[in-house]
Structure formats: structure tokens, C-alpha cells
Design a protein around this motif. Structure first.
Motif, mmCIF file in Angstrom:
data_model
loop_
_atom_site.group_PDB
_atom_site.id
_atom_site.type_symbol
_atom_site.label_atom_id
_atom_site.label_comp_id
_atom_site.label_asym_id
_atom_site.label_seq_id
_atom_site.Cartn_x
_atom_site.Cartn_y
_atom_site.Cartn_z
ATOM 1 N N ALA A 210 -99.886 2.333 -53.401
ATOM 2 C CA ALA A 210 -100.187 2.044 -52.031
ATOM 3 C C ALA A 210 -99.237 0.901 -51.511
ATOM 4 C CB ALA A 210 -101.606 1.516 -51.704
ATOM 5 N N ASP A 211 -98.582 0.119 -52.593
ATOM 6 C CA ASP A 211 -98.029 -1.162 -52.051
ATOM 7 C C ASP A 211 -96.421 -0.463 -51.652
ATOM 8 O OD1 ASP A 211 -96.088 -1.489 -54.883
ATOM 9 O OD2 ASP A 211 -98.387 -1.110 -55.109
ATOM 10 N N LYS A 212 -96.276 0.631 -51.985
ATOM 11 C CA LYS A 212 -94.839 1.236 -51.708
ATOM 12 C C LYS A 212 -95.108 2.091 -50.344
ATOM 13 C CE LYS A 212 -93.247 1.705 -56.427
ATOM 14 N NZ LYS A 212 -94.299 1.008 -56.959
ATOM 15 N N MET A 213 -96.004 2.082 -49.502
ATOM 16 C CA MET A 213 -95.882 2.688 -48.028
ATOM 17 C C MET A 213 -94.727 1.813 -47.548
ATOM 18 S SD MET A 213 -99.917 3.335 -47.425
ATOM 19 C CE MET A 213 -100.559 1.814 -47.915
ATOM 20 N N THR A 214 -94.113 2.848 -46.551
ATOM 21 C CA THR A 214 -93.195 2.136 -45.556
ATOM 22 C C THR A 214 -94.143 1.475 -44.627
ATOM 23 O OG1 THR A 214 -93.362 4.076 -44.053
ATOM 24 C CG2 THR A 214 -91.487 3.846 -45.958
ATOM 25 N N VAL A 215 -93.430 0.878 -43.629
ATOM 26 C CA VAL A 215 -94.418 -0.160 -42.585
ATOM 27 C C VAL A 215 -95.000 1.062 -41.714
ATOM 28 C CG1 VAL A 215 -94.276 -1.435 -40.696
ATOM 29 C CG2 VAL A 215 -92.836 -2.119 -42.755
ATOM 30 N N GLN A 216 -94.175 2.335 -41.440
ATOM 31 C CA GLN A 216 -94.806 3.094 -40.471
ATOM 32 C C GLN A 216 -96.213 3.852 -41.174
ATOM 33 O OE1 GLN A 216 -91.677 2.895 -41.338
ATOM 34 N NE2 GLN A 216 -90.438 2.481 -39.648
ATOM 35 N N ALA A 217 -95.897 4.212 -42.706
ATOM 36 C CA ALA A 217 -96.969 4.828 -43.254
ATOM 37 C C ALA A 217 -98.145 3.784 -43.207
ATOM 38 C CB ALA A 217 -96.481 5.162 -44.726
ATOM 39 N N ALA A 218 -97.836 2.809 -43.574
ATOM 40 C CA ALA A 218 -99.070 1.569 -43.680
ATOM 41 C C ALA A 218 -99.844 1.432 -42.478
ATOM 42 C CB ALA A 218 -98.459 0.462 -44.176
ATOM 43 N N ILE B 152 -93.911 5.871 -50.114
ATOM 44 C CA ILE B 152 -94.602 6.563 -49.457
ATOM 45 C C ILE B 152 -94.534 6.620 -48.109
ATOM 46 C CG2 ILE B 152 -97.041 6.998 -48.911
ATOM 47 C CD1 ILE B 152 -97.702 5.903 -51.473
ATOM 48 N N LYS B 153 -94.024 7.723 -47.436
ATOM 49 C CA LYS B 153 -93.479 8.042 -46.237
ATOM 50 C C LYS B 153 -94.753 8.303 -44.943
ATOM 51 C CE LYS B 153 -89.241 8.963 -48.026
ATOM 52 N NZ LYS B 153 -89.520 8.405 -49.375
ATOM 53 N N LYS B 154 -94.079 8.092 -43.646
ATOM 54 C CA LYS B 154 -95.489 8.187 -42.752
ATOM 55 C C LYS B 154 -95.861 9.500 -42.600
ATOM 56 C CE LYS B 154 -95.989 7.756 -37.854
ATOM 57 N NZ LYS B 154 -95.227 7.202 -36.410
ATOM 58 N N GLU B 155 -94.764 10.688 -43.045
ATOM 59 C CA GLU B 155 -95.090 11.951 -42.848
ATOM 60 C C GLU B 155 -96.197 12.464 -43.942
ATOM 61 O OE1 GLU B 155 -91.885 10.874 -43.151
ATOM 62 O OE2 GLU B 155 -91.470 11.148 -40.818
ATOM 63 N N GLN B 156 -96.146 11.961 -44.972
ATOM 64 C CA GLN B 156 -97.224 11.970 -45.990
ATOM 65 C C GLN B 156 -98.572 11.621 -45.513
ATOM 66 O OE1 GLN B 156 -94.458 10.060 -49.117
ATOM 67 N NE2 GLN B 156 -95.903 11.340 -50.437
ATOM 68 N N VAL B 157 -98.705 10.565 -44.944
ATOM 69 C CA VAL B 157 -99.750 9.881 -44.424
ATOM 70 C C VAL B 157 -100.368 10.824 -43.282
ATOM 71 C CG1 VAL B 157 -101.196 7.964 -43.310
ATOM 72 C CG2 VAL B 157 -99.438 7.475 -45.142
ATOM 73 N N LYS B 158 -99.585 11.418 -42.507
ATOM 74 C CA LYS B 158 -99.823 12.090 -41.408
ATOM 75 C C LYS B 158 -100.507 13.469 -41.970
ATOM 76 C CE LYS B 158 -97.725 10.850 -37.007
ATOM 77 N NZ LYS B 158 -97.357 11.334 -35.916
ATOM 78 N N LEU B 159 -99.827 14.256 -42.968
ATOM 79 C CA LEU B 159 -100.207 15.527 -43.598
ATOM 80 C C LEU B 159 -101.835 15.125 -43.887
ATOM 81 C CD1 LEU B 159 -97.111 16.834 -45.366
ATOM 82 C CD2 LEU B 159 -98.422 17.756 -43.483
#
Length: 334
Positions: free
Chosen positions: A120-128, A91-98
Motif C-alpha cells: 500500500a505504501d507504493k500507491m501513487t499520490v493519485q491512487a492513494a 500501484i496506479k490510480k487506474e487499479q484503484v478505480k477498477l
């Protein structure tokens, strides 16, 4: 088809009771973490909770499952309920930003909003880190539901801001029912539900020609062994050894054998819904009547001992020949 309240309650009674009470008393937390193995119902329970938040005609904390709000959540097109899942491996930072941008808007149909992060454990560090900021400043009418199979891979700061809900592995009987609902043949569902608790793996096993043949070989070996251990040794040479070559396959064959003798025990104790080989019930019923509890204990023990010897790299042919003799010898015990 969405699972009913009764289905979810039977699979995860503790989690259901807690969430239902929270909905009923209007004490829903701003963030939940559902943690447990794959196939334990986390995603369906998250949708249940979302429906409970938006349903127009709930009954004591239980959403009706049929109103427009519930139906749209099931169909994935409710404007105030959002789900994000891994895009590829993460799960990438862009997805969380959207997601954050979406939640900065007022709710389309109510002030309330809910989001589900599946994997949720598959979030990148930036996404988390982006999600953490979201959790640190929760909107009073926003509910976050994070789902994970690997809780140890998540940021402690995220974990500390969520109410944890544990999902226990399904019992083999419940898991079997789940597989049958997934259109796995009941006979095969009875067996694979004893071997794995993962839906995908169970379905794959049930359709695997090698596994189907393995089941037949072990049942035939059992049948031959009852009358003649030396004939069983010939079967080991002609049928068993060519099919079970790798150590993991041999170990699985011993599991299949163990489940045959467990079936005899289940028949003796009248637990027919636990059978691994329900299509062999009549044969096994006759055998169970002629087998004492001591015999069965001996037979189960020697199969478990064979599994231990396999891990010590004992020669497969010798292992199986000794097992045939020991199992047959068990029939003389009282």
C-alpha cells in the motif's frame, strides 16, 4: 501451500489473537493496516482474515481452510475477494478505480466483499487519494486490508482510517522453519536465519557460492586457530584475504565467526535449536566442554571489538592477525 492457523499463530501470536477475536465476536473493522517487515506473514494473515469472513464452517473465529470458499480465496479466484499489487514500481490510480467499480456491484455470492492492497505504501499520490475516498465512505459489509513495509510513506489520512496491526520480525528459529518450508537446506537455513529476516535475501544467500565458500573458510579458520594461532595467520593470508575483499564482506566474515562462538554458548545452555552450524554440533560440543563462560565472553567481546575497528578503517590483515592472537589468548583465561 497455504500456511495453517497454527503456523500463523506461532509466527504472529498477538495479531492472530486480535483478528480471531474480531471474527469470533463479529466485530471486524472496515479497514485494517498490517504493517511490518517483509517475510513477517502479512499477506498470509490477510488471506486468513478474508477466509474468516467468507468461510461457511468456521470454528471459534478460525476458518476451516478446506471449504470451497477458503479454497477459492487461496487460489485467488473468489469473486468477492480482490487483491491489488504494484504494477511495476507502483500501484496506479487506474487499479484503484477498477477496484472501486468492482465494489460498486453487489457481491456475487454474498453481500460481503473484501479487498487486499499489497504494498500500500507504493500507491501513487493519485491512487492513494482515490483509495482515501473509498475508505471515507465505507460500505458496511466491505473490509479493506492494506499491507505495508513502509508505514511512514503512507498518507496520514489513510492511516487514521485503519485499525493498525503490527507484525514483529520472526524469531530466527521460526524464520529457519519458514526457510526450510521454502526448500532451503536445513543446515544453510540455520545460518542465514541469523543473518537476515528477509525470505528473498535468505534464499539468495543460501544459494550464493561466495557465501557458501565464506562459511567454509571461517569454520576452517576456527578449527586451525584452536591448535596454532600462527597457522591461523597463514590461513588469513592464503584463504581469508583473497576471499574477503570489500568492507561489507569482511564485516560479514566477522558475523560468521561470532556465530561460531555463540554456538558454543548455546550448547553450554542446551539451546540446540538456536545453532547456526548444526552440522558441527559434535565438534562444537567437545569445544564447549573445554571452554569456560569467561573464555567465551572474552572471545565474543574481541570479535565485536574487531567489528568496531573495521568501521574505523583498520587495515584488514592487521585486524585479522590481532584477532587471531586475542582469540587464542582467550583460551588461557579462566
Amino acid at each position: 501451500m497455504a500456511e495453517t492457523h497454527q503456523d500463523l499463530a506461532s509466527q504472529q501470536p498477538v495479531a492472530m489473537k486480535m483478528l480471531q477475536q474480531s471474527l469470533q465476536k463479529n466485530r471486524v473493522a472496515h479497514a485494517y493496516l498490517f504493517e511490518g517487515g517483509r517475510g513477517t506473514g502479512k499477506k498470509n494473515m490477510a488471506l486468513f482474515l478474508a477466509k474468516g469472513l467468507f468461510c461457511r464452517q468456521p470454528d471459534e473465529g478460525v476458518p476451516c481452510m478446506t471449504c470451497e470458499q477458503c479454497s477459492r480465496i487461496d487460489q485467488g479466484n473468489h469473486p468477492d475477494v480482490h487483491m491489488i499489487e504494484p504494477d511495476g514500481q507502483s500501484i496506479k490510480k487506474e487499479q484503484v478505480k477498477l477496484l472501486q467499480e468492482e465494489f460498486s456491484k453487489t457481491g456475487m455470492e454474498s453481500k460481503r466483499k473484501a479487498y487486499i492492497v499489497n504494498g500500500a505504501d507504493k500507491m501513487t499520490v493519485q491512487a492513494a487519494n482515490s483509495l482515501l475516498k473509498f475508505l471515507e465512505e465505507p460500505h458496511p459489509s466491505t473490509t479493506a486490508i492494506l499491507l505495508t513495509e513502509q508505514i511512514h510513506q503512507m498518507l496520514p489520512t489513510i492511516l487514521s482510517r485503519c485499525q493498525h496491526v503490527s507484525f514483529r520480525p520472526l524469531t530466527p528459529v521460526l524464520f529457519k522453519q519458514k526457510l526450510i518450508a521454502e526448500e532451503v537446506h536445513p543446515t544453510m537455513a540455520s545460518l542465514v536465519s541469523k543473518i537476515t529476516n528477509q525470505v528473498d535475501e535468505a534464499i539468495e544467500l543460501s544459494e550464493d557460492e561466495w557465501f557458501v565458500q565464506a562459511r567454509k573458510i571461517m569454520l576452517k579458520l576456527y578449527e586451525v586457530l584452536k591448535d596454532d594461532p600462527f597457522e591461523a595467520m597463514i590461513r588469513v593470508q592464503s584463504d581469508y584475504l583473497p576471499h574477503f575483499k570489500e568492507k561489507s564482506q569482511i564485516d560479514q566474515s566477522l558475523d560468521l565467526f561470532l556465530l561460531i562462538y555463540k554456538d558454543l554458548l548455546y550448547i553450554q545452555t542446551d539451546k540446540l535449536d538456536h545453532l547456526s552450524y548444526p552440522d558441527w554440533l559434535e565438534t562444537f560440543r567437545t569445544d564447549a566442554l573445554q571452554t569456560s563462560a569467561n573464555q567465551l565472553t572474552h572471545q565474543l567481546t574481541v570479535i565485536l571489538e574487531a567489528k568496531t575497528q573495521l568501521q574505523r578503517n583498520m587495515n584488514t590483515q592487521l585486524l585479522m592477525e590481532q584477532l587471531m592472537l586475542k582469540l587464542q589468548g582467550g583460551s588461557a583465561l579462566v
